[in-house]
Design an enzyme around this catalytic site. Structure first.
Site, short mmCIF file in Angstrom:
data_model
loop_
_atom_site.label_atom_id
_atom_site.label_comp_id
_atom_site.label_asym_id
_atom_site.label_seq_id
_atom_site.Cartn_x
_atom_site.Cartn_y
_atom_site.Cartn_z
N SER A 158 23.93 10.61 10.60
CA SER A 158 24.45 9.39 9.99
C SER A 158 25.74 9.03 10.69
CB SER A 158 24.74 9.62 8.50
OG SER A 158 25.52 8.57 7.96
N TYR A 200 28.46 14.43 1.81
CA TYR A 200 27.50 13.77 2.70
C TYR A 200 28.04 13.75 4.13
CZ TYR A 200 24.33 10.16 4.47
OH TYR A 200 23.40 9.46 5.19
#
Length: 255
Positions: free
Chosen positions: A145, A160
């Protein structure tokens, strides 16, 4: 002459394959001729997704698998090998998002994000790499990501971001280790894409307006815009590319 993105005769595993980015990547692989095993712990629409792949002319397998459970992973990989005889491509897509600051998030909530995003890649790769080494061939694609590269002022995404930053580095390490085994390992780093998971949490006017203002492209991505990156890393077009992360982020990481 074979097209460099042709996947005819190849077989793939896509984790988190029942929807969102995972299913889009599965569709992209099948469109180029690959047979695809869809792995997911969510089973509500898993077989229906596999049937969609079959309607494209490829073989498809739906397998219930929690990528954080080693025994389920082992069994799932063995089932795919039994069905397809080989695994050429592994797409480690299964994962979750979760907001929270390190000074506020509970340990259980931290683990609920980090385990599927990072441990899941470890466990899937553990069993697939053994098979790929025997065949001296393999293509592994990890889902990272843009949050693994840059921070966020808008929302604290500490677990995350930590997990996805680890994916970027794990991809480098695996790529270096397995290059001489004929295995390439690369990652895709999306920014905000419209999926079932992000729709409810992030596609709200205030956040979306802020995102559109900050992102050079001025909009979120659509899942099919990841097809090109996935096909590049899954095919012979990337035969001399390994350990890399391609950020498909509308220019987010460029500013």
């Amino acid at each position: 002459m074979m097209h460099p993105f042709d996947l005819t005769g190849k077989s793939a595993i896509v984790t988190g394959g029942s929807g969102g980015i995972g299913f889009e990547i599965a569709r992209a692989l099948a469109a180029q001729g690959a047979d695809v095993a869809l792995l997911d712990k969510r089973t509500e629409c898993l077989e229906a997704r596999a049937e969609e792949i079959r309607s494209m002319g490829s073989k498809a397998l739906s397998v219930k698998c929690d990528v954080t459970d080693e025994e389920e992973v082992r069994a799932a990989v063995n089932r795919v090998i039994d069905s397809f005889s080989k695994i050429d491509i592994l797409v480690n897509n299964a994962g979750v998002a979760g907001a929270g600051s390190v000074d506020q998030v509970e340990e259980s909530a931290w683990d609920a994000v980090v385990d599927p995003n990072l441990k899941g890649i470890y466990l899937m790769s553990k069993y697939v790499v053994k098979h790929m080494k025997e065949r001296k061939y393999g293509k592994i694609i990890n889902m990272a990501s843009v949050c693994g590269l840059v921070g966020s002022k808008a929302i604290p995404l500490h677990a995350y971001a930590a997990s996805k930053g680890a994916v970027v580095q794990l991809t480098r390490a695996m790529g270096a280790s397995f290059a001489q085994d004929g295995i390439t390992v690369n990652a895709i780093g999306p920014s905000l894409f419209r999926t079932d998971m992000t729709e409810a949490a992030l596609f709200k006017d205030d956040f979306l307006n802020l995102y559109n203002e900050l992102c050079p492209a001025g909009r979120p991505g659509n899942p099919e815009e990841l097809h090109g990156a996935a096909l590049y890393f899954a095919s012979e077009a990337s035969s001399y590319t390994t350990g890399q992360t391609l950020f498909v982020d509308g220019g987010w990481s460029a500013v």
